[in-house]
Design a protein around this motif. Structure first.
Motif, PDB file in Angstrom:
ATOM      1  N   UNK A   1      17.158  37.303  -9.076  1.00 46.26           N
ATOM      2  CA  UNK A   1      18.120  36.642  -8.194  1.00 46.26           C
ATOM      3  C   UNK A   1      18.515  37.469  -6.981  1.00 46.26           C
ATOM      4  N   UNK A   2      18.107  38.743  -6.930  1.00 43.09           N
ATOM      5  CA  UNK A   2      18.539  39.634  -5.852  1.00 43.09           C
ATOM      6  C   UNK A   2      17.319  40.256  -5.177  1.00 43.09           C
ATOM      7  N   UNK A   3      17.358  40.247  -3.864  1.00 40.66           N
ATOM      8  CA  UNK A   3      16.342  40.916  -3.062  1.00 40.66           C
ATOM      9  C   UNK A   3      17.078  41.913  -2.184  1.00 40.66           C
ATOM     10  N   UNK A   4      16.558  43.150  -2.135  1.00 36.72           N
ATOM     11  CA  UNK A   4      17.192  44.178  -1.319  1.00 36.72           C
ATOM     12  C   UNK A   4      16.187  44.670  -0.295  1.00 36.72           C
ATOM     13  N   UNK A   5      16.660  44.858   0.932  1.00 37.21           N
ATOM     14  CA  UNK A   5      15.793  45.434   1.963  1.00 37.21           C
ATOM     15  C   UNK A   5      16.591  46.371   2.850  1.00 37.21           C
ATOM     16  N   UNK A   6      15.895  47.395   3.310  1.00 34.08           N
ATOM     17  CA  UNK A   6      16.483  48.356   4.220  1.00 34.08           C
ATOM     18  C   UNK A   6      15.360  48.898   5.096  1.00 34.08           C
ATOM     19  N   UNK A   7      15.713  49.555   6.153  1.00 37.83           N
ATOM     20  CA  UNK A   7      14.696  50.130   7.022  1.00 37.83           C
ATOM     21  C   UNK A   7      15.326  50.826   8.206  1.00 37.83           C
ATOM     22  N   UNK A   8      14.461  51.521   8.921  1.00 37.39           N
ATOM     23  CA  UNK A   8      14.880  52.272  10.099  1.00 37.39           C
ATOM     24  C   UNK A   8      14.363  51.675  11.394  1.00 37.39           C
ATOM     25  N   UNK A   9      13.273  50.904  11.296  1.00 41.48           N
ATOM     26  CA  UNK A   9      12.538  50.512  12.494  1.00 41.48           C
ATOM     27  C   UNK A   9      12.445  49.002  12.655  1.00 41.48           C
ATOM     28  N   UNK A  10      11.911  48.619  13.785  1.00 43.72           N
ATOM     29  CA  UNK A  10      11.595  47.219  14.060  1.00 43.72           C
ATOM     30  C   UNK A  10      10.556  46.749  13.045  1.00 43.72           C
ATOM     31  N   UNK A  11      10.623  45.503  12.678  1.00 42.66           N
ATOM     32  CA  UNK A  11       9.643  44.915  11.780  1.00 42.66           C
ATOM     33  C   UNK A  11       9.544  43.426  12.084  1.00 42.66           C
ATOM     34  N   UNK A  12       8.495  42.808  11.612  1.00 40.60           N
ATOM     35  CA  UNK A  12       8.339  41.368  11.762  1.00 40.60           C
ATOM     36  C   UNK A  12       7.744  40.816  10.477  1.00 40.60           C
ATOM     37  N   UNK A  13       8.373  39.754   9.964  1.00 42.41           N
ATOM     38  CA  UNK A  13       7.873  39.081   8.771  1.00 42.41           C
ATOM     39  C   UNK A  13       6.744  38.133   9.168  1.00 42.41           C
ATOM     40  N   UNK A  14       5.752  38.033   8.320  1.00 42.12           N
ATOM     41  CA  UNK A  14       4.674  37.071   8.547  1.00 42.12           C
ATOM     42  C   UNK A  14       5.204  35.667   8.264  1.00 42.12           C
ATOM     43  N   UNK A  46      16.287  42.749  11.982  1.00 41.80           N
ATOM     44  CA  UNK A  46      16.834  41.958  10.871  1.00 41.80           C
ATOM     45  C   UNK A  46      17.496  40.684  11.388  1.00 41.80           C
ATOM     46  N   UNK A  47      18.304  40.795  12.420  1.00 47.49           N
ATOM     47  CA  UNK A  47      18.977  39.610  12.968  1.00 47.49           C
ATOM     48  C   UNK A  47      17.950  38.583  13.466  1.00 47.49           C
ATOM     49  N   UNK A  48      16.897  39.040  14.095  1.00 45.01           N
ATOM     50  CA  UNK A  48      15.841  38.142  14.579  1.00 45.01           C
ATOM     51  C   UNK A  48      15.120  37.480  13.400  1.00 45.01           C
ATOM     52  N   UNK A  49      14.747  38.257  12.402  1.00 46.53           N
ATOM     53  CA  UNK A  49      13.948  37.731  11.295  1.00 46.53           C
ATOM     54  C   UNK A  49      14.754  36.843  10.361  1.00 46.53           C
ATOM     55  N   UNK A  50      16.023  37.146  10.141  1.00 49.76           N
ATOM     56  CA  UNK A  50      16.824  36.272   9.271  1.00 49.76           C
ATOM     57  C   UNK A  50      17.072  34.938   9.967  1.00 49.76           C
ATOM     58  N   UNK A  51      17.140  34.934  11.283  1.00 54.97           N
ATOM     59  CA  UNK A  51      17.277  33.672  12.027  1.00 54.97           C
ATOM     60  C   UNK A  51      16.012  32.831  11.879  1.00 54.97           C
ATOM     61  N   UNK A  52      14.858  33.465  11.778  1.00 58.56           N
ATOM     62  CA  UNK A  52      13.606  32.735  11.539  1.00 58.56           C
ATOM     63  C   UNK A  52      13.594  32.166  10.119  1.00 58.56           C
ATOM     64  N   UNK A  53      14.081  32.947   9.164  1.00 58.84           N
ATOM     65  CA  UNK A  53      14.043  32.528   7.768  1.00 58.84           C
ATOM     66  C   UNK A  53      15.092  31.472   7.448  1.00 58.84           C
TER      67      UNK A  53
END
Length: 148
Positions: A1-14, A46-53
């Protein structure tokens, strides 16, 4: 039920990853994310990718009466790392954001680092929570995610 993500850099989800994340959230899953060391590149991505999701869902500050801050610890005030205190000397409340789906916080995001505090690293450029408060917030976040 839980997904965790963290990071330092730019990323893009497929596209398949965006679809999987959307399905996860629509199915009642909770995404907990934080920008490691408070890094701006991850925050922007993150803000860009969560808006896509989750189109139309906006990250908004979690109010202090949110269930996230209620159990097992009642959290009203927190301490931050020296760099955050220097930039925001009056900040003493937690700064988490969320997206609500069906009345529940389904995405919980911290633009300030939780993970460095969980690791109890004294990284001098860490823009985040002091270790003790990062740990308390982390316990509350996962307790919330597993019970809502």
């Amino acid at each position: 039920p839980v997904l965790y993500m963290t990071g330092l850099r730019d990323f893009q989800l497929s596209r398949p990853e965006v679809a999987q994340l959307r399905n996860f959230l629509a199915s009642g899953g909770v995404l907990i994310a934080d920008a490691a060391a408070g890094r701006k590149a991850f925050d922007t991505a993150f803000r860009r990718e969560i808006a896509r999701a989750w189109p139309g869902g906006e990250l908004e500050p979690l109010p202090l009466d949110s269930g996230v801050y209620q159990m097992p610890y009642s959290i009203r005030q927190v301490d931050y790392t020296p760099i955050v205190r220097a930039q925001h000397p009056k900040l003493n409340a937690p700064s988490l954001e969320g997206i609500y789906i069906d009345g529940q916080a389904a995405v919980i995001y911290s633009p300030l680092s939780l993970s460095n505090g969980w690791e109890q690293l004294d990284y001098p450029y860490n823009r985040g929570y002091a270790s003790d408060d990062a740990l308390r917030l982390g316990v509350n976040l996962f307790a919330y995610a597993l019970t809502h």
